[in-house]
Design a protein around this motif. Structure first.
Motif, PDB file in Angstrom:
ATOM      1  N   VAL A  41       0.830  -1.195   0.000  1.00 47.92           N
ATOM      2  CA  VAL A  41       0.000   0.000   0.000  1.00 47.92           C
ATOM      3  C   VAL A  41       0.868   1.249   0.000  1.00 47.92           C
ATOM      4  CG1 VAL A  41      -1.668   1.295   1.344  1.00 47.92           C
ATOM      5  CG2 VAL A  41      -1.963  -1.120   1.058  1.00 47.92           C
ATOM      6  N   ALA A  44       2.072   1.794  -3.440  1.00 48.72           N
ATOM      7  CA  ALA A  44       1.031   2.375  -4.286  1.00 48.72           C
ATOM      8  C   ALA A  44       0.851   3.855  -3.998  1.00 48.72           C
ATOM      9  CB  ALA A  44      -0.286   1.629  -4.088  1.00 48.72           C
ATOM     10  N   THR A  45       1.087   4.267  -2.728  1.00 53.21           N
ATOM     11  CA  THR A  45       0.962   5.683  -2.379  1.00 53.21           C
ATOM     12  C   THR A  45       1.954   6.546  -3.151  1.00 53.21           C
ATOM     13  OG1 THR A  45       0.406   4.885  -0.183  1.00 53.21           O
ATOM     14  CG2 THR A  45       0.778   7.213  -0.421  1.00 53.21           C
ATOM     15  N   MET A 128      -3.793  -1.965  -5.993  1.00 52.42           N
ATOM     16  CA  MET A 128      -4.156  -0.646  -5.456  1.00 52.42           C
ATOM     17  C   MET A 128      -3.926   0.434  -6.501  1.00 52.42           C
ATOM     18  SD  MET A 128      -5.257  -0.500  -2.321  1.00 52.42           S
ATOM     19  CE  MET A 128      -5.502  -1.631  -0.991  1.00 52.42           C
ATOM     20  N   ILE A 131      -6.704   0.278  -9.074  1.00 55.26           N
ATOM     21  CA  ILE A 131      -7.989   0.833  -8.608  1.00 55.26           C
ATOM     22  C   ILE A 131      -7.973   2.354  -8.707  1.00 55.26           C
ATOM     23  CG2 ILE A 131      -9.434   1.140  -6.580  1.00 55.26           C
ATOM     24  CD1 ILE A 131      -8.656  -1.654  -5.712  1.00 55.26           C
ATOM     25  N   ILE A 132      -6.874   2.953  -8.186  1.00 57.24           N
ATOM     26  CA  ILE A 132      -6.809   4.417  -8.178  1.00 57.24           C
ATOM     27  C   ILE A 132      -6.790   4.966  -9.601  1.00 57.24           C
ATOM     28  CG2 ILE A 132      -5.405   6.383  -7.493  1.00 57.24           C
ATOM     29  CD1 ILE A 132      -6.633   5.167  -5.141  1.00 57.24           C
TER      30      ILE A 132
END
Lengths: 144, 81
Positions: A41, A44-45, A128, A131-132
Motif C-alpha cells: 500500500v 502504491a501511495t 491498489m 484501482i486508483i
C-alpha cells in the motif's frame, strides 16, 4: 497543478524515498511490524503522489496496463509457487519447515517468509494502483 | 498523565465521528475521516498493536481518502438530504 514547480520538485524528490521505505517495510515484516500488505500500500501511495503532481498520462506511461496486469498476476504466482513447493516436499501449504528439513539448509525458513511477503507486496501494489488509476481515468478509456 | 492524553484522543475521535456524519459537504467529511483515522492510529499504537496501527495509517488515512476524493470528483460534492 501541472505548472506548480514546488509540488513537482518535492514529489520528484520524495517518490524514491517512499518506495525505499515500502521495500524496507516489506523486508522487515518477518521480524517486526509491517509486512507485504502495508508495504504494497505504501508503494502504491508513491504512484498516487506521482499522479497528483504529474497527471495521469505520466503514470500510465511509466506503469502501463499490461505491466499492472503482469505484476498483479506475478505476485500471486510467487505466493502460490512457494506454497505448492512446500506441498511437493511433503508438507502442508506454506509449511516452510518441510523444505528446510528436506534440503538441510539452515535459515531457509526466514528466506521463504521474505519471498512470500514480496509476492503479497507486488500484488497489493499493482491492484491498489490499478484501482486508483481506473477511478481517476476518464470514462471513454477502455476498462481493464 | 498518560490517561489524560488517551481520554483526550478518544474524545477527539468521537467528535470527529459525529462531525463526519453531520457535515453537509462530502469533501469536509472525507478530511474529517482522515483525521479520525490518524487519531485511531495513535490509539492502536498506544495499545501495542503496531501492525494494526500501520494498516490503519496506510489504508485508513492514505488510500481511503484518495478513493473518496476521486469518487467525489466523479459525483456531486454536497449531499441533499
Amino acid at each position: 497543478m501541472r505548472e506548480n514547480v514546488v509540488v513537482r520538485t518535492v514529489s520528484r524528490l520524495f517518490v524514491p524515498f517512499i518506495q525505499l521505505f515500502a521495500l524496507y517495510v516489506i523486508v522487515h515484516g518477518a521480524s517486526g511490524p509491517g509486512g507485504g500488505f502495508q508495504g504494497g500500500v505504501i508503494f502504491a501511495t508513491s504512484f498516487i503522489l506521482l499522479l497528483i503532481a504529474f497527471g495521469l498520462p505520466c503514470v500510465r506511461g511509466r506503469f502501463g496496463r499490461s505491466w499492472i496486469r503482469a505484476y498483479a498476476a506475478g505476485g500471486i504466482i510467487i505466493f502460490a509457487g512457494v506454497g505448492l513447493t512446500c506441498i511437493l516436499f511433503s508438507g502442508n501449504f506454506l509449511e516452510y519447515a518441510a523444505i528446510e528439513t528436506a534440503l538441510g539448509i539452515p535459515h531457509l525458513q526466514t528466506l521463504m517468509i521474505d519471498i512470500v511477503e514480496a509476492g503479497i507486496g507486488i500484488t497489493v501494489m499493482a491492484v491498489m494502483t490499478s484501482i486508483i488509476l481506473d477511478f481517476v481515468g476518464k470514462e471513454e478509456e477502455e476498462p481493464l | 498523565m498518560i490517561w489524560v492524553i488517551t481520554f483526550a484522543l478518544l474524545l477527539f475521535m468521537i467528535i470527529c465521528a459525529l462531525a463526519a456524519i453531520t457535515v453537509r459537504d462530502l469533501l469536509h467529511a472525507t478530511i474529517i475521516l482522515a483525521a479520525y483515522s490518524l487519531v485511531m492510529t495513535v490509539l492502536w499504537a498506544g495499545l501495542n498493536a503496531v501492525d494494526v496501527a500501520f494498516t490503519e495509517a496506510t489504508v485508513g488515512a492514505g488510500i481511503t481518502t484518495v478513493l473518496f476524493i476521486a469518487a467525489i470528483s466523479r459525483t456531486r460534492r454536497c449531499s441533499e438530504d
